[in-house]
Design a protein around this motif. Structure first.
Motif, PDB file in Angstrom:
ATOM      1  N   TYR A  51       1.250  -8.422   3.710  1.00  0.00           N
ATOM      2  CA  TYR A  51       0.555  -7.892   2.532  1.00  0.00           C
ATOM      3  C   TYR A  51      -0.643  -7.121   3.048  1.00  0.00           C
ATOM      4  CZ  TYR A  51      -1.613  -8.021  -2.187  1.00  0.00           C
ATOM      5  OH  TYR A  51      -2.159  -7.708  -3.419  1.00  0.00           O
ATOM      6  N   PHE A  52      -0.661  -5.819   2.767  1.00  0.00           N
ATOM      7  CA  PHE A  52      -1.715  -4.949   3.276  1.00  0.00           C
ATOM      8  C   PHE A  52      -2.756  -4.697   2.189  1.00  0.00           C
ATOM      9  CE2 PHE A  52      -2.735  -0.216   4.140  1.00  0.00           C
ATOM     10  CZ  PHE A  52      -3.920  -0.543   4.784  1.00  0.00           C
ATOM     11  N   LEU A  53      -4.019  -4.924   2.534  1.00  0.00           N
ATOM     12  CA  LEU A  53      -5.104  -4.701   1.584  1.00  0.00           C
ATOM     13  C   LEU A  53      -6.275  -4.007   2.256  1.00  0.00           C
ATOM     14  CD1 LEU A  53      -7.583  -6.963   2.175  1.00  0.00           C
ATOM     15  CD2 LEU A  53      -5.803  -8.491   1.357  1.00  0.00           C
ATOM     16  N   LEU A  54      -7.011  -3.256   1.470  1.00  0.00           N
ATOM     17  CA  LEU A  54      -8.286  -2.688   1.898  1.00  0.00           C
ATOM     18  C   LEU A  54      -9.380  -3.622   1.424  1.00  0.00           C
ATOM     19  CD1 LEU A  54      -7.730   1.083   1.028  1.00  0.00           C
ATOM     20  CD2 LEU A  54      -7.580  -0.009   3.269  1.00  0.00           C
ATOM     21  N   PRO A  55     -10.201  -4.154   2.317  1.00  0.00           N
ATOM     22  CA  PRO A  55     -11.186  -5.163   1.923  1.00  0.00           C
ATOM     23  C   PRO A  55     -12.098  -4.726   0.783  1.00  0.00           C
ATOM     24  CG  PRO A  55     -11.057  -5.007   4.299  1.00  0.00           C
ATOM     25  CD  PRO A  55     -10.219  -3.896   3.761  1.00  0.00           C
ATOM     26  N   ASP A  56     -12.495  -3.466   0.784  1.00  0.00           N
ATOM     27  CA  ASP A  56     -13.413  -2.989  -0.256  1.00  0.00           C
ATOM     28  C   ASP A  56     -12.752  -2.949  -1.626  1.00  0.00           C
ATOM     29  OD1 ASP A  56     -15.956  -1.664  -1.130  1.00  0.00           O
ATOM     30  OD2 ASP A  56     -14.560  -0.025  -1.577  1.00  0.00           O
ATOM     31  N   ARG A  57     -11.434  -2.898  -1.679  1.00  0.00           N
ATOM     32  CA  ARG A  57     -10.731  -2.684  -2.939  1.00  0.00           C
ATOM     33  C   ARG A  57      -9.991  -3.921  -3.450  1.00  0.00           C
ATOM     34  NH1 ARG A  57     -11.480   3.005  -3.907  1.00  0.00           N
ATOM     35  NH2 ARG A  57     -13.401   3.229  -2.734  1.00  0.00           N
ATOM     36  N   PHE A  58     -10.045  -5.029  -2.728  1.00  0.00           N
ATOM     37  CA  PHE A  58      -9.191  -6.159  -3.095  1.00  0.00           C
ATOM     38  C   PHE A  58      -9.891  -7.184  -3.990  1.00  0.00           C
ATOM     39  CE2 PHE A  58      -6.998 -10.237  -2.026  1.00  0.00           C
ATOM     40  CZ  PHE A  58      -5.804  -9.937  -2.652  1.00  0.00           C
ATOM     41  N   SER A  59     -10.939  -7.814  -3.499  1.00  0.00           N
ATOM     42  CA  SER A  59     -11.578  -8.875  -4.298  1.00  0.00           C
ATOM     43  C   SER A  59     -13.015  -9.097  -3.853  1.00  0.00           C
ATOM     44  CB  SER A  59     -10.802 -10.190  -4.152  1.00  0.00           C
ATOM     45  OG  SER A  59     -11.499 -11.254  -4.764  1.00  0.00           O
ATOM     46  N   ASN A  60     -13.865  -9.412  -4.825  1.00  0.00           N
ATOM     47  CA  ASN A  60     -15.231  -9.849  -4.502  1.00  0.00           C
ATOM     48  C   ASN A  60     -15.447 -11.318  -4.815  1.00  0.00           C
ATOM     49  OD1 ASN A  60     -15.329  -9.847  -7.279  1.00  0.00           O
ATOM     50  ND2 ASN A  60     -17.049  -8.434  -7.458  1.00  0.00           N
ATOM     51  N   GLY A  61     -14.377 -12.007  -5.226  1.00  0.00           N
ATOM     52  CA  GLY A  61     -14.451 -13.435  -5.475  1.00  0.00           C
ATOM     53  C   GLY A  61     -15.091 -13.822  -6.792  1.00  0.00           C
ATOM     54  N   ILE A 456       3.997  -5.549   1.534  1.00  0.00           N
ATOM     55  CA  ILE A 456       3.603  -5.118   0.192  1.00  0.00           C
ATOM     56  C   ILE A 456       2.173  -4.613   0.253  1.00  0.00           C
ATOM     57  CG2 ILE A 456       3.139  -5.873  -2.179  1.00  0.00           C
ATOM     58  CD1 ILE A 456       5.364  -7.905  -1.874  1.00  0.00           C
ATOM     59  N   TYR A 457       1.944  -3.436  -0.304  1.00  0.00           N
ATOM     60  CA  TYR A 457       0.600  -2.876  -0.415  1.00  0.00           C
ATOM     61  C   TYR A 457      -0.052  -3.454  -1.662  1.00  0.00           C
ATOM     62  CZ  TYR A 457      -3.007   0.827  -0.800  1.00  0.00           C
ATOM     63  OH  TYR A 457      -4.175   1.537  -0.892  1.00  0.00           O
ATOM     64  N   TYR A 458      -1.290  -3.876  -1.527  1.00  0.00           N
ATOM     65  CA  TYR A 458      -1.952  -4.577  -2.628  1.00  0.00           C
ATOM     66  C   TYR A 458      -1.824  -3.787  -3.941  1.00  0.00           C
ATOM     67  CZ  TYR A 458      -5.966  -1.405  -3.026  1.00  0.00           C
ATOM     68  OH  TYR A 458      -6.752  -0.316  -3.284  1.00  0.00           O
ATOM     69  N   GLY A 459      -1.561  -4.517  -5.010  1.00  0.00           N
ATOM     70  CA  GLY A 459      -1.456  -3.903  -6.325  1.00  0.00           C
ATOM     71  C   GLY A 459      -0.062  -3.486  -6.725  1.00  0.00           C
ATOM     72  N   THR A 460       0.849  -3.296  -5.762  1.00  0.00           N
ATOM     73  CA  THR A 460       2.218  -2.931  -6.116  1.00  0.00           C
ATOM     74  C   THR A 460       2.845  -4.023  -6.968  1.00  0.00           C
ATOM     75  OG1 THR A 460       2.488  -1.606  -4.106  1.00  0.00           O
ATOM     76  CG2 THR A 460       4.494  -2.322  -5.203  1.00  0.00           C
ATOM     77  N   GLU A 461       2.538  -5.278  -6.641  1.00  0.00           N
ATOM     78  CA  GLU A 461       3.088  -6.393  -7.411  1.00  0.00           C
ATOM     79  C   GLU A 461       2.537  -6.455  -8.832  1.00  0.00           C
ATOM     80  OE1 GLU A 461      -0.725  -8.108  -5.743  1.00  0.00           O
ATOM     81  OE2 GLU A 461       0.772  -6.599  -5.166  1.00  0.00           O
ATOM     82  N   GLN A 462       1.441  -5.721  -9.081  1.00  0.00           N
ATOM     83  CA  GLN A 462       0.867  -5.631 -10.421  1.00  0.00           C
ATOM     84  C   GLN A 462       1.172  -4.282 -11.078  1.00  0.00           C
ATOM     85  OE1 GLN A 462      -0.427  -8.100 -11.982  1.00  0.00           O
ATOM     86  NE2 GLN A 462      -0.867  -9.594 -10.363  1.00  0.00           N
ATOM     87  N   LEU A 463       2.092  -3.534 -10.489  1.00  0.00           N
ATOM     88  CA  LEU A 463       2.573  -2.252 -11.028  1.00  0.00           C
ATOM     89  C   LEU A 463       1.477  -1.196 -11.102  1.00  0.00           C
ATOM     90  CD1 LEU A 463       4.883  -3.530 -13.929  1.00  0.00           C
ATOM     91  CD2 LEU A 463       5.432  -3.190 -11.524  1.00  0.00           C
ATOM     92  N   PHE A 464       0.557  -1.195 -10.139  1.00  0.00           N
ATOM     93  CA  PHE A 464      -0.475  -0.163 -10.115  1.00  0.00           C
ATOM     94  C   PHE A 464       0.188   1.214 -10.105  1.00  0.00           C
ATOM     95  CE2 PHE A 464      -4.417  -2.427  -8.136  1.00  0.00           C
ATOM     96  CZ  PHE A 464      -4.380  -3.350  -9.175  1.00  0.00           C
ATOM     97  N   ASP A 465      -0.439   2.168 -10.802  1.00  0.00           N
ATOM     98  CA  ASP A 465       0.186   3.476 -10.976  1.00  0.00           C
ATOM     99  C   ASP A 465      -0.753   4.628 -10.613  1.00  0.00           C
ATOM    100  OD1 ASP A 465      -1.637   3.376 -13.036  1.00  0.00           O
ATOM    101  OD2 ASP A 465      -0.238   4.026 -14.594  1.00  0.00           O
ATOM    102  N   GLY A 466      -1.661   4.400  -9.670  1.00  0.00           N
ATOM    103  CA  GLY A 466      -2.621   5.426  -9.300  1.00  0.00           C
ATOM    104  C   GLY A 466      -1.967   6.716  -8.849  1.00  0.00           C
ATOM    105  N   GLN A 467      -2.571   7.836  -9.236  1.00  0.00           N
ATOM    106  CA  GLN A 467      -2.048   9.146  -8.865  1.00  0.00           C
ATOM    107  C   GLN A 467      -3.172  10.161  -8.938  1.00  0.00           C
ATOM    108  OE1 GLN A 467       0.677  11.264 -11.590  1.00  0.00           O
ATOM    109  NE2 GLN A 467       2.025  11.582  -9.836  1.00  0.00           N
TER     110      GLN A 467
END
Length: 667
Positions: A51-61, A456-467
């Motif tokens: 599971y690939f994530l960018l730390p700045d974009r994933f979670s602040n807890g 899996i790239y973070y957010g794909t499992e949540q159907l992110f649709d960025g464009q």
């Protein structure tokens, strides 16, 4: 873990500045002689889900209502996203402008935030988390949220946390059976110096340098090792101190032609300054001091944090010589501390991924380019299935014969953070176009059950649709902030009730149970709608609407997987199976199906299909719109015995029948 025990004596205010310091050398040397073992490597990386994530974009807890590692709700300040929140950040042109601008800046995700979501990842089926770069960035630049502009390789960027936070993340992940892979950079550093007369373009010459940048970003410092009395010392130039030698850098200006050697080897990666790692040719290779320093740095982080692998950035631009030297050194060191299968994945853009893995000792290449493109397009019917499956045929590229070799040599994924295969003006996630939201599970299932190490790239499992026309649009935040997914702000996306999240977990459970789904040879299967004319599914004048089926064969077990690329209609076909493993009247059972009726379950059992003698041997299958199914041998029936089609038999969706004329059981 021993790494924690030996590192706690380093005060946060006294981070190491040199690879020769006791703080670094003690961690490296003591780790290999420690009585307490480090976390061992997995037997096989193709068994894992990354599971690939960018730390700045994933979670602040700080999200409210997410579930912790024990499945208990956690209170927080950021409320979960609902459909009513979609586009709440772009209601007016001015708001949209502000939302877009915010996407180019730090958003506030942290290492501790990642640690807080390990339970979420575990339930998704993730067994290894790949964390984007976290090392200290060039100061005073809010656009470096991505982490690829390193100024201090021996420290963590304060936006993300501390070295202790990294160590704690890894320890918590290991407690849940999750490995941690860190994104690292050797090819370049941040924009730490300025050329005389401004930025340069590569022309094969070495350019003069104005000086190192100070803590304000101005090139006021001599291009030489810093004086100890330099103001704001740790914010200036580059660290560790050994890299302040001018010989560290190629100083040949920015790359213009990304495929012309030696330009793409020795040129700067845009404004990021190229580090001279040594000659491209691995024969008789001698490492530069800069490469030796960086190898020491990355040994230190393995030992300090008990890491399980590295993803190496921009390997194409490093050259085979430095990459082979690096791989040998890190593999040998990891082995001394009990990590016999430490993972080294290289980002290899262009057409040399397979050759680079063989030449350098990388364990795998990141499957960018054609592999990601075809994996992205196939479920939408915009690529012939053979275009994807043929990419795994070693005979085509390396004359290796069977395609089993590919099972652990590629990391494959649908979405990622820069979509290098789309160099045009538009970047977009899988769900941003072409009914991707309806086909997301089929695409993820294809990724999870075909060759390679799935990711899996973070957010794909949540159907992110960025464009959009910039990478930022496919780097939305999971935790709300001002640049949330679906053009939102202030809402998080860690709900676990959506069907894609749940079904990925179910498919991963089957991957764990059946070795064929992880390690088996792979074959695209021919299909037929009449039992006579068989062919591989392919495009005919428009998006392909078809069953796409493939086999994974391991030892004497064949498992059949199939998706339906039609989002509107159920699709039916005969699917060829292996004639050496299956015989007439053998029975295949559906062990997974999606979608399912509300009264059905995803448990094993359900419809069966009898093998018939067409195109060798085949079974008839029927898969609902956007569906996915898995079948395996259930039993060997007596020759000539009719299959059992009792109306009392438990049905499951999709339906499987050996005879296309048989009516379907309604559920």
């Amino acid at each position: 873990m021993f790494a924690k025990e030996i590192a706690t004596g380093i005060p946060a205010t006294a981070r190491p500045r040199s690879v020769h310091s006791g703080a670094v050398q003690d961690v490296i040397t003591q780790a290999s002689s420690a009585a307490s073992p480090h976390f061992p490597s997995p037997t096989a990386w193709e068994d894992q889900l990354l599971y690939f994530l960018l730390p700045d974009r994933f979670s602040n807890g700080e999200e409210d209502g997410f579930l912790d590692a024990d499945g208990k709700p956690v209170s927080g300040t950021t409320q979960p996203f609902t459909k009513a929140n979609k586009s709440n950040a772009v209601a007016t042109p001015k708001q949209r402008e502000e939302w877009e601008k915010s996407g180019a800046k730090f958003q506030g995700g942290t290492i501790k935030g990642i640690e807080s979501k390990l339970g979420y990842l575990k339930r998704l089926g993730v067994t290894a988390v790949w964390v984007g770069p976290i090392f200290k960035q060039v100061p005073n630049d809010a656009g470096l949220y991505h982490g690829y502009a390193v100024q201090d390789f021996l420290n963590i960027d304060p936006h993300f946390g501390t070295p202790e936070d990294l160590r704690d993340l890894v320890q918590s992940a290991h407690a849940l059976g999750i490995y941690v892979i860190l994104d690292i950079i050797l090819n370049h550093c941040g924009n730490v110096f300025e050329y005389k007369g401004g930025e340069k373009r590569w022309n094969g010459s070495r350019f003069d340098v104005q000086g190192f940048r100070d803590s304000d970003g101005s090139a006021t410092l001599p291009f030489q090792p810093l004086s100890p009395d330099t103001k704001n010392l740790e914010q200036c130039a580059i660290w560790p101190a050994e890299l302040q030698n001018p010989k560290t850098f190629s100083c040949e200006g920015a790359i213009s032609n990304w495929d012309y050697p030696p330009e793409y080897i020795r040129g700067d990666f845009l404004s990021l300054k190229d580090i001279d790692l040594g000659p491209e040719n691995p024969d008789g290779f001698v490492a530069t001091e800069a490469l030796q320093v960086l190898i020491t740095v990355y040994k230190y982080w393995i030992a300090y944090a008990d890491l399980d692998g590295y993803r190496i950035d921009t390997v194409k631009h490093m050259g085979d010589g430095p990459t082979r030297h690096l791989c040998t050194a890190l593999h040998e060191y990891a082995s001394t501390i009990g990590k016999e299968n430490f993972l080294l994945v290289g980002e290899v853009t262009g057409g040399r991924a397979f050759e680079t893995v063989e030449a350098t000792g990388l364990d795998a290449a990141l499957g960018v380019g054609n592999i990601q493109q075809k994996l992205w397009q196939l479920p939408k019917g915009n690529a012939n299935p053979s275009e994807y499956f043929d990419l795994f045929k070693n005979a085509t590229y390396l004359k290796k014969g069977t395609n089993a070799w590919m099972r652990d040599k590629l990391v494959t994924m649908i979405d990622d953070h820069d979509q290098v295969w789309r160099w045009g003006s538009v970047k977009g996630r899988f769900c941003s176009e072409g009914e991707g939201d309806r086909l997301a599970l089929a695409a993820l299932a294809l990724n999870l059950t075909t060759l390679g190490i799935p990711c899996i790239y973070y957010g794909t499992e949540q159907l992110f649709d960025g464009q959009g026309d910039n990478d930022r649009y496919i780097r939305e935040t999971m935790f709300g902030s001002t640049f949330g997914a679906f053009r939102s702000e202030g809402r998080h996306f860690f709900g676990e009730s959506n069907s894609v999240f749940k079904e990925v977990g179910n498919i991963c459970a089957l991957r764990k149970k059946y070795a064929a789904l992880r390690r088996g040879r792979q074959y695209l299967r021919q299909i037929s709608h009449n039992g006579k004319d068989f062919d591989f599914p392919h495009i005919l004048g428009g998006p392909m609407k078809s069953v796409v089926a493939w086999s994974r064969i391991f030892a004497d077990q064949e498992i059949i997987c199939a998706i339906n690329t039609d989002t509107e209609k159920t699709t039916e076909a005969f699917v060829t199976v292996d004639s050496g493993l299956h015989y007439k009247s053998d029975v295949l059972k559906c062990i997974y199906q999606w979608p399912v009726d509300s009264q059905a379950t995803v448990s094993e059992g359900g419809n069966e299909a009898e093998v018939v003698e067409v195109n060798g041997n085949a079974v008839w299958i029927s898969i609902p719109p956007s569906g996915f199914a898995i079948m395996q041998l259930s039993s060997i029936r007596d020759r000539g015995r009719a299959p059992n089609r009792s109306k009392d038999a438990h049905p499951c969706s999709p339906t499987f029948h050996s005879d296309p004329t048989v009516g379907y059981v309604s559920i």
